[in-house]
Design an enzyme around this catalytic site. Structure first.
Site, mmCIF file in Angstrom:
data_model
loop_
_atom_site.group_PDB
_atom_site.id
_atom_site.type_symbol
_atom_site.label_atom_id
_atom_site.label_comp_id
_atom_site.label_asym_id
_atom_site.label_seq_id
_atom_site.Cartn_x
_atom_site.Cartn_y
_atom_site.Cartn_z
ATOM 1 N N ASN A 103 0.868 -1.027 0.061
ATOM 2 C CA ASN A 103 -0.030 -0.505 -0.176
ATOM 3 C C ASN A 103 0.933 0.898 0.442
ATOM 4 O O ASN A 103 1.596 1.027 0.631
ATOM 5 C CB ASN A 103 -0.551 -0.285 0.989
ATOM 6 C CG ASN A 103 -2.069 -1.346 1.668
ATOM 7 O OD1 ASN A 103 -1.810 -1.857 -0.236
ATOM 8 N ND2 ASN A 103 -2.274 -1.658 2.181
ATOM 9 N N HIS A 120 5.455 -0.440 -3.060
ATOM 10 C CA HIS A 120 5.188 0.502 -3.607
ATOM 11 C C HIS A 120 5.124 1.378 -3.811
ATOM 12 O O HIS A 120 4.523 2.564 -4.321
ATOM 13 C CB HIS A 120 3.601 0.250 -4.316
ATOM 14 C CG HIS A 120 4.047 -1.576 -4.623
ATOM 15 N ND1 HIS A 120 2.259 -2.350 -4.623
ATOM 16 C CD2 HIS A 120 4.402 -2.288 -5.673
ATOM 17 C CE1 HIS A 120 2.447 -3.194 -4.690
ATOM 18 N NE2 HIS A 120 4.151 -3.110 -5.786
ATOM 19 N N CYS A 153 13.799 23.270 -9.935
ATOM 20 C CA CYS A 153 14.080 22.980 -11.132
ATOM 21 C C CYS A 153 13.139 23.402 -11.922
ATOM 22 O O CYS A 153 12.764 23.558 -13.371
ATOM 23 C CB CYS A 153 14.685 21.509 -11.661
ATOM 24 S SG CYS A 153 14.253 20.105 -11.167
ATOM 25 N N THR A 191 -4.443 -9.492 0.874
ATOM 26 C CA THR A 191 -3.352 -9.756 0.382
ATOM 27 C C THR A 191 -2.993 -11.209 -0.515
ATOM 28 O O THR A 191 -3.005 -12.163 0.744
ATOM 29 C CB THR A 191 -2.126 -8.786 -0.296
ATOM 30 O OG1 THR A 191 -1.452 -9.594 -1.884
ATOM 31 C CG2 THR A 191 -1.103 -9.612 0.884
ATOM 32 N N ASN A 216 -8.019 -12.826 5.930
ATOM 33 C CA ASN A 216 -8.661 -12.380 4.450
ATOM 34 C C ASN A 216 -9.666 -12.669 4.420
ATOM 35 O O ASN A 216 -10.111 -13.838 5.410
ATOM 36 C CB ASN A 216 -7.594 -13.155 2.884
ATOM 37 C CG ASN A 216 -7.594 -11.667 1.907
ATOM 38 O OD1 ASN A 216 -8.771 -11.762 1.653
ATOM 39 N ND2 ASN A 216 -7.027 -11.922 1.265
ATOM 40 N N GLU A 218 -11.583 -13.609 1.833
ATOM 41 C CA GLU A 218 -12.187 -14.052 0.979
ATOM 42 C C GLU A 218 -10.739 -15.207 0.912
ATOM 43 O O GLU A 218 -9.595 -15.032 1.122
ATOM 44 C CB GLU A 218 -11.981 -13.214 -0.812
ATOM 45 C CG GLU A 218 -12.802 -12.542 -0.632
ATOM 46 C CD GLU A 218 -13.512 -11.315 -1.461
ATOM 47 O OE1 GLU A 218 -12.340 -11.664 -2.286
ATOM 48 O OE2 GLU A 218 -13.356 -10.553 -1.267
#
Ligand code: ZN
Length: 253
Positions: A103, A120, A153, A191, A216, A218
């Site tokens: 995440n 990530h 910049c 996950t 989880n 699921e």
């Protein structure tokens, strides 16, 4: 049944140091951040091929920044939930070596976790693609200018998150690899852990002796595969129960 399993996992976590948590979108859903891939998620509104690839960003940063600002608002409004807090608590007890997260929402840090490996990146930071300077997103948000530009910049700033087509930061993947090797317990939360390249992490952990514990809502590919124990339900409910069982196990040690 599930209480017995929680106690079994808790004993193993309490017995040693160096357990690891590996988290994904599912842990932040209860904080109000819908999984980008799910119905109502960001990818339903913004086609990721048009908005989330590095090519798209370089081609039309202004357009991609529209999506990023919506993502930013979601993240700003979110708060860590009991699952994030439970993971931070395990670290404070000296039993968790760190959390590897896919995440970019900064919720582990906000919950108090210190050893966080961001697979990530983090939407709270912006990076200048030209001079490589890091800038806090809050600072850039103050500028109303869109897209935000580097104060040094003048180049367009990009959130320090991994876009499709960009590699996982090598430092993060090396650190994650070190963390999972020989870990006694790997908690895989929210996950499936099966998307490459993150999918090698549970595999390496398992091969070096870890008990793989899936948390989880699921059934996932892990359930029938690598997971030794699958705890089915909300992470925000299961993690606090696990932490209580760990504290219990420590008390009786
Ligand atoms: Zn710059």
């Amino acid at each position: 049944m599930s209480e017995e399993q929680i106690i079994q996992v808790a004993k193993r976590i309490a017995a040693g140091r160096g357990s690891v948590a590996f988290t994904g979108a599912g842990i932040s859903v209860e904080s109000g951040i819908p999984d980008f891939r799910s119905a109502g998620g960001l990818w339903e509104k913004f086609n990721p091929m048009e908005y989330a690839t590095i090519e798209a960003f370089l081609r039309d940063p202004l357009k991609v920044w529209e999506m990023l600002r919506e993502m930013d608002e979601l993240i700003e409004a979110a708060r860590p939930n009991p699952a994030h807090l439970g993971i931070a608590r395990l670290e404070q007890l000296g039993l968790l070596a760190g959390v590897i997260t896919q995440n970019v929402d900064n919720l582990h840090q906000r919950a108090g976790s210190r050893a966080v490996i961001e697979f990530h990146g983090n939407g709270n930071r912006l990076v200048c693609l030209r001079c490589k300077r890091d800038i806090q997103a809050a600072q850039a948000r103050l500028q109303e200018e869109s897209p935000p530009r580097c104060p040094d910049c003048g180049a367009v700033l990009k959130p320090d998150v991994v876009f499709f087509g960009e590699p996982i930061p090598t430092q993060a993947s090396a650190a994650a690899m070190r963390l999972v090797q020989g870990t006694p317990v790997m908690l895989v939360v929210g996950t499936s852990g099966m998307a490459a390249p993150a999918s090698y992490l549970p595999l390496v952990a398992k091969k070096t002796g870890a008990m793989i514990v899936e948390i989880n809502r699921e059934h996932t590919l892990l359930t029938d595969g690598l997971a030794d124990i699958s705890l089915r339900g909300r992470a925000g409910e299961l993690l606090p129960r696990l932490v209580a069982a760990v504290e219990d196990a420590l008390g009786h040690a």
